[in-house]
Each structure stands twice: as C-alpha cells, then as structure tokens.
Design an enzyme around this catalytic site. Structure first.
Site, short mmCIF file in Angstrom:
data_model
loop_
_atom_site.label_atom_id
_atom_site.label_comp_id
_atom_site.label_asym_id
_atom_site.label_seq_id
_atom_site.Cartn_x
_atom_site.Cartn_y
_atom_site.Cartn_z
N GLU A 510 0.93 -1.15 -0.14
CA GLU A 510 -0.19 0.09 -0.04
C GLU A 510 0.95 1.34 -0.07
O GLU A 510 1.25 1.89 -1.05
CB GLU A 510 -0.97 -0.15 1.04
N GLU A 784 -2.26 0.24 13.35
CA GLU A 784 -3.52 0.89 12.46
C GLU A 784 -4.79 0.56 13.20
O GLU A 784 -5.76 1.31 12.92
CB GLU A 784 -3.34 -0.10 11.24
C1 BGC Z 1 -5.17 2.79 4.63
C2 BGC Z 1 -5.52 3.99 5.56
C3 BGC Z 1 -6.54 4.95 4.63
C4 BGC Z 1 -7.88 3.93 4.49
C5 BGC Z 1 -8.77 4.67 3.72
C6 BGC Z 1 -6.52 1.89 4.32
O1 BGC Z 1 -6.16 0.92 3.49
O2 BGC Z 1 -4.17 1.92 5.24
O3 BGC Z 1 -4.74 4.41 6.32
O4 BGC Z 1 -6.75 6.08 5.08
O5 BGC Z 1 -7.38 2.80 3.70
O6 BGC Z 1 -10.11 4.04 4.17
#
Ligand code: BGC
Length: 939
Positions: A510, A784
């Site tokens: 990501e 997270e």
């Molecule tokens: C990310 C987040 C991001 C989110 C949006 C995720 O996959 O890691 O930090 O803000 O998607 O919904």
C-alpha cells in the site's frame, strides 16, 4: 560547452576570507568592548539560526518565492526585534543582489525576496541579516548563510537527454550506465544535476555521489519529476573521471499501492548534467547523451515492495572506476530530450538517519535465523554474510513474530499482503561480504536469514533507518514509562511514514499518500519535526492531483486513475495540512503557494454543503469517510455518522480558511468566511443535538467532534451534552471506541468540559482498547487498529493490519500541549501558553521542547518535596502566558523573588486555582507549593 561563468563557485581564497573575517571580528570585538564600557548593563544580541525556505543553506532550490527567516540569540529577558536589515550578494559579504535597507518590523519568518531579482540558475547567493532590539541596539551582521539555485528551465540542462539501456525491459537485470569525462584542468568546483525514470544512484570514480536514497523521490511523474543537485567537487580530479549510474524500478516502474505496476512507464532512464568550473574560472558541461554506455548489472530485481535480488556473479568489478574495459558495453538508447517536467527538489531528501544493531538472534526452526532490532523501523538491513560460490541467501523481514502456536517465534508476514518484502544475495565466490540492498525499502523490526551454513553474528545484522530527513525540532519526555514509550512510538511512526511523501504504512502493498491519515496527524507531526519543506512538497503533489471540480483524491500521488475516490476527512487535507503547518510555524509560505487551488477546493466544499439550501453537509462522502476503523462501526466504518462528521468538517474548513485568509492579509475574505462557522454550528445543533443534549448517533465520535471542535456555542447546552458524553463513556467503562476521525478530539472534548481527569484516565488506560494496551503488548510504533493484536495475543484481520500507522498517534499533539504544556496562542508560538496538567496518574515530571521559528521554547515541570517547579524558556521576540496551579499569585516564586516582581514578568492574574503570568523572552524558574491542575476525581 565552455564559458567563463562560475556562479556557484564562491570566493576561493580561504586565506583572504579568513583574514577578512578575523578583521571584522576584531572590529566587532572592539565595538562590543566600547559599547560595554558605555552602557551600564551590557547586552548580548546576535542572529542565531538562519533558514531559506525553512532549510539550512539549501543546495539546488527553485528561484521563485525565496523566503528567509532567522532566530535571535539574546540573553536579556524580554528581548524583542524592532527592526532588521538584509543583504544578499554573490560573494560572502556582498550586497550586489539586494539590500533591504533598515526595515522597522518584528517579522523574522517568511521575509521574501522581491520577485524581480531575476535570480539565475546554478548560482550561489549569500545573505546576511542584522537586527535591532526594543531599545534600538543593533546586532552585528550575522555570519553569511547561503542558498544555491538549481537548474530552472530545460535550457539550463545544456542539451542533456534522457538515456536508457538499449534493451531495457522489466525482466532484464537493472541496468548500469557509465561515461568517461576528461577534465583538462584543475577543478575548482563542480555540480551534478540529475534525475531518473525509476530510482538512480550515481558514482564518480567508484564513490557514491551524495548521501541520499530513493532519489528522485515520488511525484506524479507524468506531471513533475524532481531533480537533485550535488556538490561533487571533492570527487573529481584532473584527467579522466568515470560517472556511473545504477537504476532501479522505484515508484516509476515497480509496484506501488495495491501491487499496481508500471504506473508511470516501463523504461528506466537517466538524465544528468555535470557542470565543472576550473581554477582558471572557465566552465565545462557534460551531459547524458548517446555517448554513454550501458550493461546489465547484478540487480536481477529491484522493487520497493518486493525487495532486491542481487546476483554477485553478474557484478563487473571496477565498472564505475578508471581502467575498466567497457568494450562489451552497448551504447545507450536516447529516450527523449523533453526535460519540461524537471523541477528542483524542494525538500530534504531521504537519507539514512540512524543505524540499529540487532540485540538478539533466535532459531525458531532449523536453519531459520531471526534477528531482533528492537524497533519497528523503515529502511533496509545491512548484513555480513558468509557463503560459497553460487549459494543464495534469503533475507526476509517482519514487523512482528508469531507469539503462540507452532509458528511461535517465526516471522508474521501475512499482513504484508502481496508485497514479497524479500531480498536475496547470490555469492560469486566463496567468502564473506557485507550486503545492503539499494533500491528497496522495508518496514520491519525482525530480519530472518535462511540459506546460510553459518549464520551472521548478532552484531553483524543492522537496520539502516531511512526517512525524509526533516529537522528534529521537538521532544517530550515523561516520567511515566508507558506514556514516554507512546511518545517514542508516535515519533518512530512519523519517521517511518515520511518517506518522500506522507504514507499510511511503510510495510504492506500500500504505502500510499492517504490524505486522511496525514490530515489527522499533521498537527502532531509539526510538534516533533520541521515539516514545512516536506509537506509543502506534498502540497505540490496535491495540486497536481486536483480534479477539475476542485476536489482532491483520497490518495496523492494518485498512481492509479481507477482509484478515484474522494471523501470527507480525507480530501480536506488540502486545507487542514497547510493550516497545521502555518499554525505551528507562523510561516504562511505553504498557504501562499497553494492559495488559489485551496480556494477552489473550499468552493467545492462550500457548494456541496449548501446545495440543499441549508448548511448541513450530507453528500460529500464515500465508503471510507465515516469514522474509519471505529470500534462502534463493526470493524471498518460507521457510515450513518457521516452527516455529523461532514458538517463538522465544513465548519472547520471554513474556520481555517478564514484564519489563513487573515494571515495572508485578505481581510475582506477573512471576514466573510469568519462569519460562517457560527451559522454552521447553529445548524448542526438544530439538526443533530437532541433536546436531552445527546448527539445524533450517540457514539463517542459524535460527542468528541461536537465538543472538541466547539460545535456547541451555548454554555448550558455544552454542559448538558458534556454530561451525556460522560454517561456514554461510563457505559464503555471509560475506554475509547473511536476511529481515525474521532480519536484526535476525544481528549480535547474532555478538557473542554473541564474533565482533565477523565482525559488522563483514557490516556493512562493500559487494557484493551487503549494506546497503553499497544505499549503493554510491546508496540514500538503506533498500530493501524486498536486490535492489531487482540487481548488474547492473536493478530487482527490480516487483510489490513499494519503495526506502523500514525493516525492514532494524533494524540501526540494533545500530549505535547497538555503534558508538556506548550500551546500555541498566536501562530508559530509568537505568543504561547505554557500550561501543563500536573499531578495525574503518578506522572511526576515532564520535559518538553520545540525549536520554534523564533528559537527554542521549552518547559520542564516536576513535583517533588511538596513543591511544583516549572522551568520555562521563551524565545526572543515572543511572549508566553505561564499557567501554574497555585493558591494565590503570591504563592508563586521565580528564582529567589516573588514571581510578580521578577524581571521579564509583565503581569499576573489569579482565577480558579491557577495563576497566569505574562512573560517576555528568557529563562525562568517558577516554584509553588504542590497543587494539581484541575479536578482530579476518579469517576
Ligand atoms: C489505509 C488507511 C486509509 C484507508 C482509507 C487504508 O487501507 O491504510 O490508512 O486512510 O485505507 O479508508
């Protein structure tokens, strides 16, 4: 190409300069002695740190919008600046470019050079400043500082071309390119200007050029490609010199985001200009063109997410030095001569900022060796490997190890999803080598090595920490070990996710510039690092990504046009990020540069919110823009909350735009916008506040945002809603349940309703869910999810489970303000409030500091022996309100005298158990018999 131009070569006679400096120093000393003899109290006033575009002596910047700043070093309390004078020249103490004259002003930040100076490319400019204090006393001229322009237009590249390997394709080993340049005369100074499609690393005569990694950094390469400037004077010699370049896939061709490949193109290419100035003053340029040669290198694969495969059998020893036989190398292919997208890189590059050494080695399965670096970090490993010819060693990485079951002690990598995060090294011959991959970057704490007969010693495995090299300006140290570790985790999260752009996570497939994450974290980020140049560069990326209707995508750079979402809390970064930077630094440059585009975005927000004839935003949403990952949202999100959140954002965006308009001097616009938030708040209360005071969905987030962001103006209504909020918290056993958007406002909301005690209680929790729970589970960065590791030790859902996400670290801002006590009253701490919460949760001491644009601001408080002591340092040309819990004004001492009569203290008031002292610059030591800040009950 030759000319007699030598604009980046500064005066070369060091003896002459040294003599001149000595002479002026001697004159200065005589002058100081004379002044000292004449005035009863001698003052020391001098210019301290000088910056250009918030950087120290920046090399290779653009020539527009050059912004100067300086600090003042002064011993005397209450020092202010009454006037300044600046001179800019092409020699160290010259003023041939510009002289400001004496300007009566207290401005020290963002003093811009006039736009009509016609600054030249590739030219070093020196500047000096002198200041006058409030009594009219002048400092000496500062020592000269400088900035140097880069190449400003395609013509400045002197005909350089993009060159590539003749048969470059993704399956071939990554190419090496080389050229020999003959320098007929002694070199006085030299610069390289360079960039690449992909990543590049240059060498001259076998030595690495510069100290940066992952150049040229990530931008939308279809619109803008950064070029770097290097001072290569020490690397060149008279005679033949070899310029070498290695290329890797990087963001340009390799995996970005969710395993998207080749987003910007498929051919790796290089562009370089070497400009040499000889000692006789003449110059000569050498550029990438058809005369360069290329060959396959030893990197069989080089990908940011998947890692590097290095086959030493393909090495060509000495390829980047003299005496090498390059007969088998092929002439390069010239890709293009379109240099129109090149711009000088405006911020500090990615550098290796620290080296960690493993402290422990385990063998959780036969032949599987796992090394612990003790810290979740971002970068690469450097390992000493021993092997035999043709042997391949595999190096894998992980943020965590399995904590139970048959895989106990082995790497947990499911959360990397498709990213392979694996490097391999194949030996060309028997022996030992020290290997460090070049064009990749991993997020990890643990390093696993397999395929070795003899495992490396623990001390032979190191982590090279990468990150955009932002100046470290702030710190907070707390006597509570859990809270102290939390601050460290937040700071490591910032380091690891500030890599060319601000990312969500540095580890899985990501690593994207999610706008919401940095929108929430930017205020915290500004407390610990000088973010100005870095986030200003990212604002350029945002402008590049702005849609025709003014809206901003949720990820920037937006590498895959199909991922085209926008949404509340994410797109708003275009307002919240420059606001956070300006508010923290008082430096409006980031706002000024983006103002037109920000206004277009704001118009979009405004029109969306008002299109139904009211001030309630109900439309500007997408699948993630509820309170992302809230525990009240069933795992991912809670979408029914979006109306509350979106209307709060509308009010906040408007408030911030009004304040920024005022900072830019746009008073009419500021007044128009400033009138709107009260109306939006009234509409919010009418629509979403129930008669009993409860807010709409009744979630923690709804209360936190309504109260923490001042949506309820009426005091009685606010109190009633506050009681409902506390009832709600009680049903949650005083534990947080909020997601990304609600969490930053939880503690401010509690402070707002006078419940500092509950704010501290939430912060000090150590059981699930809480910040303290992460720390107790051994986290060294911020997770997270609240349940990234569950209370039973199992990992959270692997499809989205990063151990290094900074969003929940946004609490770092609150901790800095309320435990460290350093708060902003006027942007940039021109006026600050020093008001720590003392006496909660066994916290007996806190130390906090920040290098503001005006100089160091610091506090240190301690509870000991029945006394509260508070030491503060306030920068010159600023003032502070110091708030101390005490029984009366008389109960506070400064040094050996009553605080009210201490020099520098301009006034004192007493209210509700607190003494507020107004102080000018300087260092103070306050003390009073022990009190707590506020209500310290334990509901
Ligand atoms: C990310 C987040 C991001 C989110 C949006 C995720 O996959 O890691 O930090 O803000 O998607 O919904």
């Amino acid at each position: 190409m030759k000319s007699s131009d030598s604009r980046f070569c500064y005066p070369s006679n060091p003896l002459a300069i040294a003599l001149r400096r000595c002479f002026s120093l001697a004159l200065g000393t005589v002058a100081i002695l004379l002044v000292a003899c004449q005035t009863p109290a001698a003052r020391a006033l001098s210019v301290g740190q000088m910056t250009v575009n918030s950087r120290t002596n920046p090399l290779g910047i653009a020539a527009d919008d050059v912004s100067l700043a300086w600090t003042i070093a002064a011993e005397e309390r209450g020092t202010v600046q009454s006037a300044y004078q600046i001179r800019v020249g092409t020699t160290t103490e010259g003023d041939d470019v510009w002289h400001s004259g004496r300007v009566v002003s207290d401005q020290q930040v963002d003093v811009t050079l006039p736009g009509d100076l016609h600054l030249q490319p590739a030219t070093r400019y020196f500047w000096q400043v002198k200041v006058w204090d409030g009594a009219g006393m002048a400092s000496d001229w500062s020592a000269p500082a400088w900035f140097e322009t880069g190449l400003l237009s395609p013509a400045d590249w002197s005909g350089a071309k993009w060159i590539a390997a003749p048969t470059d394709n993704a399956a071939a080993p990554r190419p090496l390119l080389r050229d020999v340049v003959a320098l007929p005369k002694q070199v006085k100074c030299a610069r390289i200007y360079a960039s690449a499609h992909g990543l590049y690393q240059l060498t001259i005569n076998g030595l690495k050029v510069g100290n940066q990694y992952l150049a040229p950094g990530w931008t939308d390469y279809k619109k803008r490609i950064q070029a770097q400037t290097y001072d290569v004077t020490p690397l060149l010699r008279k005679g033949d010199n070899v310029i070498g370049a290695a290329l890797g896939d990087g963001w340009y061709r390799g995996n970005v985001g969710m395993s998207w490949r080749g987003v910007y193109g498929n051919a790796l290419a290089l562009v370089v200009k070497l400009q040499v100035t000889y000692t006789d003053g003449s110059t000569e340029n050498f550029v990438t063109d058809e005369n360069w040669h290329a060959a396959d290198g030893p990197m069989v694969q080089a990908d940011l997410q998947d890692g590097e495969n290095y086959d030493a059998r393909l090495e060509q020893p000495g390829w980047d030095g003299g005496g090498f036989d390059a007969a088998s190398w092929k002439p390069v292919a010239v890709e293009s001569d379109d240099l129109s997208k090149l711009v000088p890189q405006p911020d500090e590059p990615v550098r290796a900022t620290e080296v960690l050494t493993a402290s422990q080695r385990t063998e959780p399965a036969p032949g599987v060796f796992v090394y612990d670096l003790g810290q979740n970090m971002v970068g690469v490993a450097r390992v000493k490997l021993t092997g035999k010819k043709d042997q391949t060693v595999r190096i894998r990485y992980a943020e965590e190890l399995y904590r139970r079951g048959e895989k106990h002690g082995q790497l947990y990598t499911d959360n990397f999803r498709k990213a392979k995060v694996t490097d391999t090294y194949t030996f060309a011959r028997d022996g030992s080598v020290t290997y460090r991959p070049t064009f990749t970057q991993h997020g990890f704490r643990y390093v696993e090595i397999t395929g070795v007969d003899t495992p490396p010693a623990t001390s032979d495995v190191q982590g090279i920490v990468f990150g955009s090299d932002l100046p470290d300006i702030g710190d907070l140290r707390l006597s509570n070990p859990m809270l102290d570790q939390l601050v460290r985790n937040i700071r490591w999260g910032q380091r690891g996710n500030f890599v060319s752009i601000p990312t969500d996570t540095p580890a899985r497939d990501e690593r994207l510039g999610w706008t919401g994450d940095i929108s929430l974290f930017s205020s915290t980020a500004c407390r610990y690092r000088d973010t100005r140049a870095f986030l200003s560069k990212w604002m350029d990326d945002l402008r590049d990504a702005q849609k025709p209707d003014g809206n901003i995508p949720a990820i920037v750079p937006q590498p895959h046009r199909e991922f085209d979402e926008t949404g509340v809390g994410w797109s708003d970064a275009f307002i919240t990020v420059p606001y956070a930077v300006w508010h923290a630094t008082g430096d409006p440059r980031i706002v000024r540069r983006n103002w037109a585009a920000m206004q277009r975005f704001y118009r979009f927000v405004h029109d969306s919110a008002t299109k139904d004839g009211n001030l309630l935003e109900e439309g500007r949403n997408s699948w993630f823009s509820g309170d992302w990952l809230s525990l009240e949202g069933g795992g991912y999100n809670r979408l029914d909350e979006h109306k509350v959140i979106a209307t709060v954002y509308f009010a906040e965006d408007t408030r911030m735009m009004a304040e920024m308009a005022a900072a830019l001097g746009e008073t009419n616009q500021a007044a128009e916008w400033a009138a709107l938030p009260p109306k939006i708040r009234d509409a919010f209360v009418a629509a979403y506040r129930k008669p009993d005071g409860a807010i709409y969905t009744g979630t923690q987030t709804a209360y936190a945002m309504a109260l923490g962001l001042n949506m309820i103006a009426d005091t009685a209504q606010c109190e009633q809603t506050g009681s409902k909020f506390i009832e709600k918290l009680a049903t949650d056993n005083y534990h947080l349940r909020t997601g990304f958007l609600g969490t930053p406002w939880l503690l401010p909301a509690l402070v707002k309703i006078g419940r500092d005690d509950l704010a501290m209680r939430l912060l000090l929790n150590e059981d699930y869910p809480s910040w303290g729970f992460e720390v107790r589970m051994g986290a060294t960065t911020v997770w997270e999810r609240w349940n990234t590791i569950r209370p039973n030790g199992e990992f959270g859902p692997a499809d989205m489970n990063s151990f290094n996400h900074y969003a929940y670290g946004a609490v770092g801002d609150w901790m800095f303000q309320h435990l460290g006590g350093l708060q902003i009253v006027e942007s940039g701490y021109k006026k600050s409030q020093i008001a720590p919460l003392v006496g909660y949760g066994g916290l007996a001491q806190a130390q906090c500091r920040i290098q503001t644009p005006y100089g160091p601001l610091a506090s240190k408080w301690q509870l000991a022996n029945g006394e509260l002591t508070l030491e503060v340092t306030v920068p010159a040309n600023t003032s502070a309100e110091v708030v101390i819990p005490a029984t009366s004004t008389e109960a506070v001492r400064e040094g050996n005298v009553a605080a009210v009569s201490a020099p520098g203290v301009k006034g004192a008031t007493f209210k509700a158990g607190k003494v507020t002292l107004l102080v000018g610059s300087g260092r103070y030591e306050f003390a009073t018999p022990r009190q707590t800040s506020s209500k310290a009950s334990n509901d």
